[in-house]
Design an enzyme around this catalytic site. Structure first.
Site, PDB file in Angstrom:
ATOM      1  N   LYS A  73      46.510 -48.427  33.338  1.00  0.00           N
ATOM      2  CA  LYS A  73      46.365 -49.390  32.447  1.00  0.00           C
ATOM      3  C   LYS A  73      46.407 -48.621  31.033  1.00  0.00           C
ATOM      4  O   LYS A  73      47.149 -48.791  29.988  1.00  0.00           O
ATOM      5  CB  LYS A  73      45.083 -50.097  32.229  1.00  0.00           C
ATOM      6  CG  LYS A  73      44.896 -51.117  33.197  1.00  0.00           C
ATOM      7  CD  LYS A  73      43.315 -51.777  33.515  1.00  0.00           C
ATOM      8  CE  LYS A  73      43.347 -52.651  34.686  1.00  0.00           C
ATOM      9  NZ  LYS A  73      42.099 -52.980  34.949  1.00  0.00           N
ATOM     10  N   GLN A 117      36.088 -52.456  33.384  1.00  0.00           N
ATOM     11  CA  GLN A 117      36.594 -52.518  34.885  1.00  0.00           C
ATOM     12  C   GLN A 117      35.393 -52.849  35.904  1.00  0.00           C
ATOM     13  O   GLN A 117      34.568 -52.317  36.106  1.00  0.00           O
ATOM     14  CB  GLN A 117      37.166 -51.070  35.285  1.00  0.00           C
ATOM     15  CG  GLN A 117      37.712 -50.789  36.484  1.00  0.00           C
ATOM     16  CD  GLN A 117      39.089 -51.542  36.579  1.00  0.00           C
ATOM     17  OE1 GLN A 117      39.895 -51.810  35.485  1.00  0.00           O
ATOM     18  NE2 GLN A 117      39.750 -51.923  37.684  1.00  0.00           N
ATOM     19  N   ASP A 140      40.605 -59.950  29.847  1.00  0.00           N
ATOM     20  CA  ASP A 140      40.570 -60.302  31.249  1.00  0.00           C
ATOM     21  C   ASP A 140      40.508 -61.979  31.545  1.00  0.00           C
ATOM     22  O   ASP A 140      40.805 -62.404  32.670  1.00  0.00           O
ATOM     23  CB  ASP A 140      39.334 -59.945  31.867  1.00  0.00           C
ATOM     24  CG  ASP A 140      39.696 -58.335  32.830  1.00  0.00           C
ATOM     25  OD1 ASP A 140      40.722 -58.304  33.466  1.00  0.00           O
ATOM     26  OD2 ASP A 140      38.526 -57.528  32.737  1.00  0.00           O
TER      27      ASP A 140
END
Ligand code: GUN
Length: 316
Positions: A73, A117, A140
């Site tokens: 990422k 995460q 997200d």
């Protein structure tokens, strides 16, 4: 609609020894194109604002798979011309300390997107962390505000994996109106938002799960099948409606019949490819789309927060 190359099953192997197959939905190639388009729009953003969109990624602990995701990422964020802020915390971090970091990132004007995460260590409640992220920075799309906006067709941030699946489906099929779609799996991260997105695109949507009766019969009716169960090769070719488009979200590590480690999807690729009209491979299908969509969401969040309009498809 860009579609894919129109070759047939008699096509000889190309230079890399691969057989081009019009049935394969090439997520790796589509993701590369999407990253390129995001990068051009980021260039425009930088010219207009004098600063770059910023993505903060928080990793708690040392889960090896999460380490790989976070590294990828960060690299792809930088390659797209955005700022990457990495926060690595020990696995003994308390929930209070993590919430304090999220709060700081919420207030940091150079941060447009925040991703914590998952999974998190047991002492930290993921729900509490997600609820603390500013919905405008929730790239997200997991915050209840964004889930609610998706459900009522509002302008929120959409979870990356379902967004990537929808892009692949529209690229392959064009207008999805009226198609019968089956989503196999009901997680908050993939199954539920996937079903909402397909509904928004005027599909007739069924959500199936571990308690669904006659899974095979349900699958057999679907023109679009999205499999997100986390169970290796659970969908055999016989369950698939001839001519269906199959999106396989699963990424499962298995030891195969010859003792080799392999990544396989939730669909049995070999038997499914002969029945389906289109299918995503694993790896190289949905996987690469998730990070590309994260970059897309980060740019979108930055544009909204800073009142900049850079329409998709235009980079000037
Ligand atoms: N862990 C595995 N996939 C994801 C994802 O898409 N977002 C977050 N935050 N954690 C993950």
């Amino acid at each position: 609609m860009s579609g894919t190359s129109s070759t047939n099953s008699n096509t000889p192997p190309n230079d890399e020894g691969r057989v081009e197959d019009e049935k394969i939905i090439d997520g790796k190639a589509f993701a590369a194109g999407l990253r390129g388009r995001v990068k051009s729009r980021v260039d425009t953003f930088r010219t207009r604002t004098g600063c770059a969109p910023g993505l903060a990624v928080v990793l708690v602990g040392e889960n090896p798979a999460s380490e790989v995701y976070v590294r990828n990422k960060a690299r792809q964020t930088r390659e797209a011309g955005m700022e990457s802020f990495e926060h690595r915390l020990p696995d003994t971090t308390s929930e209070k300390d993590l919430l304090a970091l999220v709060d700081r990132l919420n207030r940091d004007p150079s941060v447009d997107g925040i991703l914590v995460q998952l999974p998190l260590p047991d002492q930290i409640r993921a729900d509490a962390v997600i609820a603390t992220i500013d919905p405008a920075k929730d790239v997200d799309g997991f915050h209840t505000t964004n889930a609610g906006l998706l459900a009522i067709g509002g302008d929120g941030l959409v979870p990356c994996t379902p967004l990537g699946c929808a892009m692949l489906l529209e690229d392959r099929l064009g207008d999805l109106s009226g198609k019968h779609a089956l989503v196999l799996g009901r997680s908050n991260i993939v199954g539920k938002p996937m079903a909402q997105l397909l509904l928004q695109k005027n599909c007739t949507v069924t959500i199936a799960h571990s308690r669904t009766r006659d899974l095979a019969g349900q699958c057999k009716q679907a023109e679009i099948l999205v499999a997100a169960t986390g169970r290796p090769r659970m969908v055999p070719g016989e369950w698939i409606r001839p001519g269906a488009t199959v999106i396989d979200v699963g990424i499962n590590r298995i030891v195969d019949e010859s003792g080799k480690n392999r990544l396989v999807g939730d669909v049995d690729f070999e038997s499914a490819r002969s029945v389906a009209a289109g299918i995503t491979p694993v790896p190289g299908g949905v996987g690469p789309m998730t990070i590309a969509c994260l970059l897309h969401n980060t740019l979108l969040a930055a544009c909204r927060r800073r009142g900049v309009e850079i329409p998709e498809g235009s980079a000037d």
